[in-house]
Design an enzyme around this catalytic site. Structure first.
Site, PDB file in Angstrom:
ATOM      1  N   SER A   1      -5.619  38.825  36.190  1.00  9.97           N
ATOM      2  CA  SER A   1      -6.961  39.354  36.364  1.00  9.97           C
ATOM      3  C   SER A   1      -7.160  40.590  35.477  1.00  9.97           C
ATOM      4  CB  SER A   1      -7.201  39.651  37.849  1.00  9.97           C
ATOM      5  OG  SER A   1      -8.561  39.948  38.062  1.00  9.97           O
TER       6      SER A   1
ATOM      7  N   HIS B   1      -8.993  34.824  34.579  1.00  8.33           N
ATOM      8  CA  HIS B   1     -10.007  34.069  35.354  1.00  8.33           C
ATOM      9  C   HIS B   1     -11.319  34.854  35.346  1.00  8.33           C
ATOM     10  CE1 HIS B   1      -9.070  36.201  39.471  1.00  8.33           C
ATOM     11  NE2 HIS B   1      -9.247  37.048  38.490  1.00  8.33           N
TER      12      HIS B   1
END
Length: 353
Positions: free
Chosen positions: A119, A142
């Site tokens: 992330s 993501h």
């Protein structure tokens, strides 16, 4: 709505974050609890290299804030800085602030992913001058996610904000590894995980760290020879070979005239070698080839017996005539011969004879 760097944020977002931070600080002060430390900075381990460890969620509501991290980062004076990362991510904006602080630091920054950089932690990992993936570590990208409470308009505004944040993060991946932000946004929407080698192949990382115990390149053999001055111990070096003694050579040619030398040379001249006569090659007689055996004669079949004469028997009269021709017909001569043999001779002439 409030605006931050071209992004439209919900009006109450900053207020909620500030109120939560204020309440958390009061509770910690009341109970004497230090905020969880998701990082550690060491500046005294070496005068040449400092170390920063990001080993938890990133800032914001999850722990200490970026401003505290940046204050301590500014105190690092070492020329080299190693940032070790093992984080699942956290607050997007806190992570972006930390990444920019690392980019602007004057030290040579090497980021080392020890376990996971996921992330927003993956964006922090890209902020160094060099990214090293340790063996078996991973990196994940993501789309941004968040919480929202409100009506349909609030939900639509939140969706637009998340798209803007995700596009912003995709541009960071494109700046490091190449490609377009749209391509990286598609990989983010699929939530893509990279192994250490996969991150290097994708261009996000620069190398994979060496695994302990792996075969390394052989180093050059060290110079084991040492030079010592042994003359103090009476050593004069290895024995040198003796020089050959001079030989006295006397030439009698200097004491004789040319005529005497010519006769001496003729006397010691070796006789001329006789010409070598090569023997004539011996011609071996040709051996006649053995005659080839004649093929065996074919067996002669016995002749068939003649067929019986079928001619008619001769006439008796003809047979008698033929026999008569063989017997002489001189009766007187025959009779005289026979009579001479069978009749006695009574005359004296005959007896005398």
């Amino acid at each position: 709505m409030s605006r931050m760097s071209g992004l439209m944020l919900p009006a109450n977002l900053t207020q909620v974050a500030a109120r939560h931070r204020e309440q958390a600080d009061k509770l910690r002060a009341q109970y004497g609890v230090e905020p969880p430390r998701w990082y550690r900075i060491t500046n005294a381990a070496s005068s040449d290299e400092a170390e920063v460890m990001l080993y938890d969620e990133v800032g914001g509501w999850f722990g200490a804030y970026a401003d505290e991290f940046i204050d301590e980062l500014a105190q690092i004076t070492a020329p080299r800085l190693k940032v070790r990362v093992n984080s699942p991510g956290g607050s997007v904006f806190e992570g972006i602030a930390i990444a920019n602080a690392l980019r602007s630091h004057p030290a040579d920054v090497t980021v080392q992913v020890d376990g996971l950089a996921a992330s927003i932690a993956s964006v922090i990992a890209l902020a160094g001058d060099r990214l090293v993936m340790q063996p078996n570590s991973m990196l994940m990208i993501h789309d941004a996610s968040g919480l929202c409470m409100g009506d349909a308009g609030d939900m639509q505004q939140m969706a637009g904000l998340l798209d803007a944040i995700s596009d912003n993060i995709a541009s960071a991946y494109a700046a490091k590894a190449g490609g377009t932000a749209a391509d990286w946004r598609a990989l983010m929407q699929a939530e893509t995980w990279y192994s250490a080698d996969g991150a290097v192949e994708a261009g996000l990382a620069d190398e994979v760290g060496a695994q302990r115990g792996a075969a390394a390149e052989p180093d050059a053999e060290p110079e084991m020879r040492q030079e010592y001055d042994l003359t103090a111990y009476g050593y004069q070096g290895p024995a040198q070979p003796k020089a050959p003694e001079p030989t006295l050579v006397i030439s009698i040619a200097d004491a004789l005239d040319e005529g005497t030398m010519a006769r001496l040379r003729a006397a010691v001249q070796p006789p001329a070698a006789e010409p070598v006569v090569e023997p004539e090659p011996v011609v071996e007689p040709e051996v006649p080839a053995e005659p080839e055996p004649e093929p065996a004669a074919e067996p002669i079949e016995p002749a068939e017996p003649p067929e019986p004469d079928t001619q008619p028997e001769p006439d008796p009269d003809d047979w008698t005539a033929m026999v008569a021709s063989l017997i002489p017909d001189d009766a007187d001569t025959w009779s005289a011969l026979v009579t001479n043999l069978i009749e006695p001779d009574t005359s004296s002439s005959a007896a005398t004879a």
